[in-house]
Design a protein around this motif. Structure first.
Motif, PDB file in Angstrom:
ATOM      1  N   MET A 156       1.143  -7.603  -7.007  1.00  0.00           N
ATOM      2  CA  MET A 156       2.345  -7.740  -7.830  1.00  0.00           C
ATOM      3  C   MET A 156       2.636  -9.204  -8.141  1.00  0.00           C
ATOM      4  SD  MET A 156       4.863  -4.739  -6.313  1.00  0.00           S
ATOM      5  CE  MET A 156       6.197  -5.158  -7.458  1.00  0.00           C
ATOM      6  N   ALA A 157       2.474 -10.069  -7.156  1.00  0.00           N
ATOM      7  CA  ALA A 157       2.725 -11.500  -7.383  1.00  0.00           C
ATOM      8  C   ALA A 157       1.713 -12.079  -8.363  1.00  0.00           C
ATOM      9  CB  ALA A 157       2.656 -12.244  -6.051  1.00  0.00           C
ATOM     10  N   ARG A 158       0.458 -11.686  -8.211  1.00  0.00           N
ATOM     11  CA  ARG A 158      -0.608 -12.209  -9.074  1.00  0.00           C
ATOM     12  C   ARG A 158      -0.386 -11.812 -10.535  1.00  0.00           C
ATOM     13  NH1 ARG A 158      -5.413 -10.760  -6.143  1.00  0.00           N
ATOM     14  NH2 ARG A 158      -5.601  -8.799  -7.275  1.00  0.00           N
ATOM     15  N   ASN A 159       0.179 -10.629 -10.746  1.00  0.00           N
ATOM     16  CA  ASN A 159       0.397 -10.137 -12.104  1.00  0.00           C
ATOM     17  C   ASN A 159       1.847 -10.286 -12.572  1.00  0.00           C
ATOM     18  OD1 ASN A 159      -2.273  -8.635 -13.014  1.00  0.00           O
ATOM     19  ND2 ASN A 159      -2.000  -8.204 -10.834  1.00  0.00           N
ATOM     20  N   ARG A 160       2.626 -11.030 -11.778  1.00  0.00           N
ATOM     21  CA  ARG A 160       4.038 -11.277 -12.101  1.00  0.00           C
ATOM     22  C   ARG A 160       4.804  -9.977 -12.340  1.00  0.00           C
ATOM     23  NH1 ARG A 160       1.421 -15.644 -14.861  1.00  0.00           N
ATOM     24  NH2 ARG A 160       2.034 -17.662 -14.006  1.00  0.00           N
ATOM     25  N   ILE A 161       4.560  -9.002 -11.486  1.00  0.00           N
ATOM     26  CA  ILE A 161       5.235  -7.705 -11.568  1.00  0.00           C
ATOM     27  C   ILE A 161       6.465  -7.739 -10.671  1.00  0.00           C
ATOM     28  CG2 ILE A 161       5.023  -5.231 -11.117  1.00  0.00           C
ATOM     29  CD1 ILE A 161       1.961  -5.595 -11.474  1.00  0.00           C
ATOM     30  N   THR A 162       7.612  -7.420 -11.221  1.00  0.00           N
ATOM     31  CA  THR A 162       8.847  -7.423 -10.430  1.00  0.00           C
ATOM     32  C   THR A 162       9.256  -6.021  -9.992  1.00  0.00           C
ATOM     33  OG1 THR A 162      10.154  -7.325 -12.479  1.00  0.00           O
ATOM     34  CG2 THR A 162       9.706  -9.511 -11.542  1.00  0.00           C
ATOM     35  N   SER A 163       8.771  -4.993 -10.706  1.00  0.00           N
ATOM     36  CA  SER A 163       9.110  -3.613 -10.373  1.00  0.00           C
ATOM     37  C   SER A 163       7.900  -2.731 -10.629  1.00  0.00           C
ATOM     38  CB  SER A 163      10.288  -3.146 -11.233  1.00  0.00           C
ATOM     39  OG  SER A 163      10.578  -1.782 -10.977  1.00  0.00           O
ATOM     40  N   ALA A 164       7.511  -1.947  -9.621  1.00  0.00           N
ATOM     41  CA  ALA A 164       6.349  -1.076  -9.758  1.00  0.00           C
ATOM     42  C   ALA A 164       6.569   0.194  -8.947  1.00  0.00           C
ATOM     43  CB  ALA A 164       5.085  -1.789  -9.275  1.00  0.00           C
ATOM     44  N   VAL A 165       5.731   1.183  -9.195  1.00  0.00           N
ATOM     45  CA  VAL A 165       5.736   2.418  -8.416  1.00  0.00           C
ATOM     46  C   VAL A 165       4.308   2.666  -7.939  1.00  0.00           C
ATOM     47  CG1 VAL A 165       5.342   3.919 -10.408  1.00  0.00           C
ATOM     48  CG2 VAL A 165       6.494   4.828  -8.385  1.00  0.00           C
ATOM     49  N   TYR A 166       4.158   3.236  -6.738  1.00  0.00           N
ATOM     50  CA  TYR A 166       2.837   3.498  -6.163  1.00  0.00           C
ATOM     51  C   TYR A 166       2.624   5.007  -6.074  1.00  0.00           C
ATOM     52  CZ  TYR A 166      -1.213   2.996  -3.061  1.00  0.00           C
ATOM     53  OH  TYR A 166      -2.484   3.029  -2.523  1.00  0.00           O
ATOM     54  N   ILE A 167       1.435   5.452  -6.437  1.00  0.00           N
ATOM     55  CA  ILE A 167       1.075   6.863  -6.309  1.00  0.00           C
ATOM     56  C   ILE A 167      -0.012   7.003  -5.257  1.00  0.00           C
ATOM     57  CG2 ILE A 167       0.222   8.939  -7.479  1.00  0.00           C
ATOM     58  CD1 ILE A 167       1.181   7.742 -10.114  1.00  0.00           C
ATOM     59  N   GLY A 168       0.281   7.746  -4.191  1.00  0.00           N
ATOM     60  CA  GLY A 168      -0.679   7.979  -3.129  1.00  0.00           C
ATOM     61  C   GLY A 168      -0.437   9.330  -2.483  1.00  0.00           C
ATOM     62  N   ASP A 169      -1.251   9.652  -1.473  1.00  0.00           N
ATOM     63  CA  ASP A 169      -1.206  11.014  -0.939  1.00  0.00           C
ATOM     64  C   ASP A 169      -0.882  11.115   0.553  1.00  0.00           C
ATOM     65  OD1 ASP A 169      -3.905   9.846  -0.687  1.00  0.00           O
ATOM     66  OD2 ASP A 169      -4.378  11.729   0.312  1.00  0.00           O
ATOM     67  N   THR A 170      -0.715   9.993   1.255  1.00  0.00           N
ATOM     68  CA  THR A 170      -0.518  10.061   2.704  1.00  0.00           C
ATOM     69  C   THR A 170       0.765   9.375   3.157  1.00  0.00           C
ATOM     70  OG1 THR A 170      -1.680   7.983   3.186  1.00  0.00           O
ATOM     71  CG2 THR A 170      -3.038   9.977   3.001  1.00  0.00           C
ATOM     72  N   GLN A 171       1.135   9.669   4.403  1.00  0.00           N
ATOM     73  CA  GLN A 171       2.303   9.013   4.991  1.00  0.00           C
ATOM     74  C   GLN A 171       2.079   7.507   5.091  1.00  0.00           C
ATOM     75  OE1 GLN A 171       5.293  10.510   5.755  1.00  0.00           O
ATOM     76  NE2 GLN A 171       5.970   8.380   5.992  1.00  0.00           N
ATOM     77  N   GLY A 172       0.824   7.114   5.335  1.00  0.00           N
ATOM     78  CA  GLY A 172       0.502   5.684   5.368  1.00  0.00           C
ATOM     79  C   GLY A 172       0.813   5.002   4.052  1.00  0.00           C
ATOM     80  N   ASP A 173       0.559   5.702   2.944  1.00  0.00           N
ATOM     81  CA  ASP A 173       0.896   5.167   1.627  1.00  0.00           C
ATOM     82  C   ASP A 173       2.410   5.020   1.478  1.00  0.00           C
ATOM     83  OD1 ASP A 173      -1.782   5.133   0.810  1.00  0.00           O
ATOM     84  OD2 ASP A 173      -1.693   7.177   0.055  1.00  0.00           O
TER      85      ASP A 173
END
Length: 213
Positions: A156-173
């Motif tokens: 996120m820092a490298r791409n200057r992203i201030t807001s994002a959402v993550y899609i994953g399948d586990t509790q670890g995610d």
């Protein structure tokens, strides 16, 4: 959630984009045999419980009786055989609708990947699925040695992203997203169960409905 929350979407790989566990189990068992070590073999079900963790954690879980150097060497053998097997695979192991949905939504959203995988695995995934033109950047444990939460923040820092959402399948995610301070969408068709998420995808193409809200 509002539409603009979905402008920057970070994806997991295994259990979200595709399922390599059957192929990987065969490859790892080949490596275990070749190593000559007294290490238990794996199957797809075992790997589904382990995938999503960092590679060193997986090795510790699977082969606790081995010394750390033995685990490290065996994991290296396994990853080498895995890369060969996945590269040579001709079966479609992507989840239904993933490639088409990413291709369609990339016109209005930016897609990224953050995974706990070894170095080179994301590149192979992009090559085999044809997703390379639609993934703007990626990061992984194999390259940084850092946790998923830290790698999310690095990307996120490298791409200057201030807001994002993550899609994953586990509790670890889900835990990684909590630590990184971003919302989590659960790919319910994948490997795991989660205790919290902002949205649930029964199939990946459901993402189009979320974007349309």
């Amino acid at each position: 959630m509002e539409n603009n929350s979905f402008n920057e979407i970070i994806l997991d790989i295994d259990g979200t984009i595709w399922n390599t566990t059957g192929i990987v189990a065969v490859a790892w068992n080949k490596a275990i045999e070749m190593s000559g070590l007294n290490a238990k073999k794996v199957n797809a079900q075992i790997l589904q419980q382990e995938f999503g963790k960092t590679m060193d954690t997986i090795a510790n879980d699977l082969w606790p009786q081995l010394t750390e150097p033995e685990r490290k060497n065996l994991l290296s053998y396994c990853c080498t055989e895995e890369q060969i097997a996945v590269r040579n695979n001709t079966l479609d192991i992507t989840y239904p609708g993933v490639i088409e949905t990413v291709r369609e939504l990339s016109a209005s959203a930016n897609f990224y990947i953050v995974s706990n995988c070894q170095n080179g695995y994301i590149e192979l995934t992009l090559e085999k699925t044809g997703l390379a033109p639609f993934i703007r950047d990626y990061e992984c444990f194999g390259r940084t040695g850092k946790s998923k939460a830290e790698n999310i923040q690095i990307l996120m820092a490298r791409n200057r992203i201030t807001s994002a959402v993550y899609i994953g399948d586990t509790q670890g995610d889900a835990d990684a997203c909590s630590q990184a301070g971003i919302p989590f969408i659960w790919a319910a068709y994948g490997f795991g169960k989660v205790s919290r998420c902002i949205e649930k995808l029964e199939k990946f193409s459901d993402l189009k409905k979320l974007l349309a809200k």
